[in-house]
Design a protein around this motif. Structure first.
Motif, short mmCIF file in Angstrom:
data_model
loop_
_atom_site.label_atom_id
_atom_site.label_comp_id
_atom_site.label_asym_id
_atom_site.label_seq_id
_atom_site.Cartn_x
_atom_site.Cartn_y
_atom_site.Cartn_z
N VAL A 1 0.87 -1.17 0.00
CA VAL A 1 0.00 0.00 0.00
C VAL A 1 0.91 1.22 0.00
CG1 VAL A 1 -1.85 1.22 1.21
CG2 VAL A 1 -1.74 -1.29 1.28
N ASN A 2 1.14 1.78 -1.19
CA ASN A 2 2.14 2.83 -1.35
C ASN A 2 1.86 4.05 -0.48
OD1 ASN A 2 3.72 1.44 -3.27
ND2 ASN A 2 2.30 2.01 -4.90
N HIS A 3 0.59 4.39 -0.30
CA HIS A 3 0.27 5.59 0.47
C HIS A 3 0.76 5.46 1.92
CE1 HIS A 3 -2.15 9.35 0.81
NE2 HIS A 3 -2.10 9.03 2.09
N THR A 4 0.65 4.27 2.48
CA THR A 4 1.13 4.06 3.85
C THR A 4 2.64 4.25 3.91
OG1 THR A 4 -0.67 2.53 4.39
CG2 THR A 4 1.32 2.39 5.73
N LEU A 5 3.37 3.66 2.97
CA LEU A 5 4.83 3.81 2.96
C LEU A 5 5.23 5.27 2.80
CD1 LEU A 5 5.99 0.78 0.77
CD2 LEU A 5 5.79 0.91 3.25
N ASP A 6 4.58 5.97 1.88
CA ASP A 6 4.93 7.37 1.65
C ASP A 6 4.66 8.24 2.88
OD1 ASP A 6 5.69 6.75 -0.91
OD2 ASP A 6 3.81 7.36 -1.85
N THR A 7 3.60 7.92 3.62
CA THR A 7 3.25 8.73 4.78
C THR A 7 4.29 8.58 5.88
OG1 THR A 7 0.90 8.41 4.25
CG2 THR A 7 1.41 9.27 6.43
N PHE A 8 4.90 7.41 5.99
CA PHE A 8 5.92 7.21 7.02
C PHE A 8 7.13 8.12 6.82
CE2 PHE A 8 4.08 2.99 8.17
CZ PHE A 8 4.08 3.18 9.54
N ILE A 9 7.43 8.49 5.57
CA ILE A 9 8.62 9.29 5.30
C ILE A 9 8.58 10.62 6.03
CG2 ILE A 9 9.91 10.49 3.48
CD1 ILE A 9 9.14 8.26 1.57
N GLY A 10 7.42 11.26 6.06
CA GLY A 10 7.31 12.57 6.69
C GLY A 10 6.74 12.54 8.09
N SER A 11 6.60 11.36 8.68
CA SER A 11 5.98 11.26 10.01
C SER A 11 7.01 10.87 11.06
CB SER A 11 4.85 10.21 9.98
OG SER A 11 4.34 10.00 11.28
N ALA A 12 6.78 11.35 12.27
CA ALA A 12 7.65 11.00 13.40
C ALA A 12 7.14 9.78 14.15
CB ALA A 12 7.77 12.18 14.35
N LEU A 13 6.02 9.21 13.72
CA LEU A 13 5.45 8.07 14.41
C LEU A 13 6.30 6.82 14.23
CD1 LEU A 13 1.62 8.50 13.72
CD2 LEU A 13 2.92 9.15 15.75
N LYS A 14 6.15 5.89 15.17
CA LYS A 14 6.91 4.65 15.17
C LYS A 14 5.97 3.45 14.92
CE LYS A 14 10.22 7.25 16.83
NZ LYS A 14 10.60 7.11 18.26
N ILE A 15 6.52 2.43 14.29
CA ILE A 15 5.80 1.16 14.19
C ILE A 15 6.03 0.41 15.49
CG2 ILE A 15 5.54 -0.99 12.92
CD1 ILE A 15 6.80 0.41 10.51
N CYS A 16 4.94 0.00 16.15
CA CYS A 16 5.08 -0.71 17.43
C CYS A 16 4.50 -2.11 17.37
CB CYS A 16 4.46 0.10 18.55
SG CYS A 16 2.67 0.27 18.47
N GLY A 17 3.99 -2.52 16.22
CA GLY A 17 3.43 -3.86 16.11
C GLY A 17 2.95 -4.15 14.70
N GLU A 18 2.59 -5.39 14.46
CA GLU A 18 2.06 -5.80 13.18
C GLU A 18 1.02 -6.89 13.40
OE1 GLU A 18 4.96 -7.67 10.65
OE2 GLU A 18 5.35 -9.31 12.06
N VAL A 19 0.11 -7.00 12.47
CA VAL A 19 -0.89 -8.08 12.51
C VAL A 19 -1.20 -8.49 11.09
CG1 VAL A 19 -2.77 -6.40 12.65
CG2 VAL A 19 -3.19 -8.76 13.30
N VAL A 20 -1.23 -9.79 10.85
CA VAL A 20 -1.55 -10.33 9.53
C VAL A 20 -2.95 -10.92 9.60
CG1 VAL A 20 -0.94 -11.99 7.75
CG2 VAL A 20 0.86 -10.78 9.00
N LEU A 21 -3.79 -10.51 8.66
CA LEU A 21 -5.18 -10.93 8.64
C LEU A 21 -5.46 -11.72 7.37
CD1 LEU A 21 -7.83 -10.48 10.33
CD2 LEU A 21 -8.35 -8.63 8.74
#
Length: 362
Positions: free
Chosen positions: A151-171
């Motif tokens: 999902v390219n939009h999610t990847l692109d948004t991370f570039i300019g964000s200070a937020l951290k990834i703290c987990g993942e879930v596969v559905l």
């Protein structure tokens, strides 16, 4: 007669076990309340949800599980107990890509449990903004599908964000064809769904509804809402959307690939300590020169670090420049990972660690 007496004895035994379970769950809940009081006495801004701790607990339960319930099923039961106990400490507020009934909401509930308070957002950008503003504790966004890719939009948004990834879930994603009570099934001429869902069901649609118009909308839940009152249309969505909008499923599991699944990321403002089975995500911008990709990958290979994903995206800062999104096994605090990242930092134009977090348990 002996069989009936045996059945009665078994029921009495189940009642006794249920009573014991009730006492143990209540004791656990009281312990959770004590944990909250201890945390608040030490720090008024205490963090109640610890991803690394929950991952360790669930993995321990799965390892100790004697059966006959499957280990994953047992972990799901404990996930709900933990969710309810955590809500006693402080309810978790989670933003997700809405509206209600999306797979992202389903992923949020799978990760945090049904006791979490989930809030739908109209876009991925809005999920990021809610977390950044502190309006919610966590956000859930889709990042890749096994059939349609990232999902390219999610990847692109991370570039300019200070937020951290703290987990993942596969559905595991199952798509169903559903209709409203007014639908005339023999006259279905329009099928609504999200563009990715339409793509994931392309072969089935070609075989069963080749003449129906395929209309892309913002989400599967929106597709379900649209068909609720229409007589000539159907929607492709999941179980949650069917229940939310009162639709009837007329064809189940119509996705072209039976292993179709989507990975979601949990985002927050906090770093996560190691749990022993971690993953690290980063974005790297390399200098535009020959051998750049080799220079990026070589330190990880030499240190024996497993790269589980490598995606390339155009950079926003220059024409024909690219950034690399990387997932690798291990935590940024692991000595081997830290050494490799230090080498990459020296070779890269820019390196940003998006987060180290537990590998998804459920």
């Amino acid at each position: 007669m002996e069989q009936l007496e045996s059945l009665d004895e078994l029921r009495q035994r189940i009642d006794q076990i249920d009573t014991e379970l009730l006492g143990l769950i209540s004791a656990r809940a009281r312990c959770a309340q004590q944990v909250a009081r201890v945390k608040l006495s030490d720090d008024a801004n205490a963090v109640f949800y610890r991803p690394e701790r929950e991952a360790q607990v669930l993995r321990r339960i799965m390892a100790l599980n004697p059966g006959p319930l499957a280990a994953e099923e047992m972990a799901r039961l404990f996930r709900e107990v933990m969710s309810a106990c955590l809500a006693l400490e402080r309810p978790i507020q989670v933003a997700y890509l809405g509206p209600e009934g999306t797979f992202t909401q389903q992923a949020a509930l799978k990760h945090f449990g049904d006791s979490a308070s989930t809030q739908p957002m109209p876009s991925i950008d809005d999920v990021f903004r809610e977390v950044e503003a502190g309006a919610v504790n966590y956000g859930v966004v889709p990042v890749e599908n096994s059939t349609e890719g990232v999902v390219n939009h999610t990847l692109d948004t991370f570039i300019g964000s200070a937020l951290k990834i703290c987990g993942e879930v596969v559905l595991r994603i199952h798509h169903h064809l559903m209709v409203g009570q007014n639908t005339q099934r023999q006259k279905i001429s329009r099928i609504y769904s999200h563009p990715q869902s339409l793509a994931q069901c392309r072969k089935w649609l070609d075989a069963h509804y080749p003449m129906a118009e395929r209309v892309a909308v913002s989400s599967n839940a929106e597709a379900a809402r649209l068909v609720k009152t229409e007589w000539h249309s159907a929607a492709i969505a999941g179980d949650m959307a069917a229940r939310r909008y009162g639709l009837e499923i007329i064809a189940e599991k119509i996705e072209d690939r039976p292993d179709n699944s989507t990975r979601f990321l949990i985002i927050s403002t906090d770093d996560v300590p190691p749990c022993g089975n971690d993953k690290t995500s980063l974005v790297v911008a390399m200098r535009n020169q020959p051998g750049a990709l080799h220079a990026l990958i070589e330190p990880f290979q030499r240190h024996g670090i497993d790269m589980t994903r490598l995606e390339t995206r155009p950079s926003r800062t220059g024409v024909w420049n690219y950034v690399f999104f990387i997932d690798l096994k291990g935590h940024r605090e692991d000595p081997v990972v830290a050494a490799a990242l230090e080498e990459v930092q020296l070779r890269a134009a820019e390196l940003k660690v998006l987060g180290s977090y537990p590998v998804g348990v459920l």
